[in-house]
Design an enzyme around this catalytic site. Sequence first.
Site, PDB file in Angstrom:
ATOM      1  N   ASP A   1      -3.486  -2.512  -9.144  1.00 46.87           N
ATOM      2  CA  ASP A   1      -4.767  -3.168  -9.420  1.00 46.87           C
ATOM      3  C   ASP A   1      -4.677  -4.011 -10.692  1.00 46.87           C
ATOM      4  OD1 ASP A   1      -6.074  -2.208  -7.199  1.00 46.87           O
ATOM      5  OD2 ASP A   1      -6.955  -0.480  -8.228  1.00 46.87           O
TER       6      ASP A   1
ATOM      7  N   LYS B   1      -5.910   9.111  -5.471  1.00 47.54           N
ATOM      8  CA  LYS B   1      -5.190   8.346  -6.491  1.00 47.54           C
ATOM      9  C   LYS B   1      -4.793   9.176  -7.712  1.00 47.54           C
ATOM     10  CE  LYS B   1      -7.164   3.819  -5.369  1.00 47.54           C
ATOM     11  NZ  LYS B   1      -7.890   2.650  -5.907  1.00 47.54           N
TER      12      LYS B   1
ATOM     13  N   ASN C   1      -1.909   3.929  -7.183  1.00 50.01           N
ATOM     14  CA  ASN C   1      -2.260   3.455  -5.837  1.00 50.01           C
ATOM     15  C   ASN C   1      -1.042   2.997  -5.040  1.00 50.01           C
ATOM     16  OD1 ASN C   1      -1.645   0.971  -6.952  1.00 50.01           O
ATOM     17  ND2 ASN C   1      -3.586  -0.001  -6.400  1.00 50.01           N
TER      18      ASN C   1
END
Length: 277
Positions: free
Chosen positions: A103, A68, A88
């Site tokens: 996220d 990442k 991501n």
Amino acid sequence: MSETPTACLIGWPAAHSRSPIIHKYWLKELGIAGDYRIEAVEPAAFPDFIASLAARGYCGANVTIPHKEKALALSLPDARARAVGAANTLYFRDDKLHSTNTDVEGFIGNLDASAQRWRADDDAVVLGAGGSARAVVFGLIERGVPRIHLVNRSRERAQALAQPYGERVSVASWDDVESLLPKAGLVVNTTSLGMKGQPPLPLDVALLRADATVADLVYVPLRTELLTAAAGRGLQTADGLGMLLHQAVRGFELWFGRRPQVSPALRALVEADLTVK
């Protein structure tokens, strides 16, 4: 890129991911002739793989551990990816590779869907200061949460996370938790405590207000001891599986041009896979 839009998950290892289940479900549901694959890529090979992503026929990718941070450096990141310090999701625009961190949207989207009475004008307590905590804190700041208390064993790590946000994010120790809980409208566990094979999170939900919301990013098991105790008190809860599902929405939209919905049927499908595994 191939004529059939195709995305992938890049990780090392990557075989355990539920992302193919999620994205293939949406492709079928929306009638899109696309595909989603898994690519196990060693760290040393990651830069070359990313450089040839389009040539390999991919319109974008999800990126998981341990790539990442490197994905952030090899792309054009948006504000969310920069704030979290990790990317991501990769996608192409005007032949350039861009990145984001879904996220952030996944956490807030799940909170909105699962705990509809949560209040963004109330204080929050966030447990942990890792990558997931960075996404949670940035999402809460975006939504206007006035004050976030960040609790972590390593004070130095928590201070590094809190520093860009000034007085809106304060650092606290585990010894402070009991005094913080009665004032908090939202408590979020971003640690691995409560995960299968890990000890439970030592948190007394009896100290929380009756209108508080409890979120746990762990999704194995689906119902952690923390969420079970919170639900037993009648508190709103949001689990880690919901965040996993909601974070996938933005990537799918960027690659395939349609915004999918997180439905009970999709959740049941992924739950069944978690139970089998």
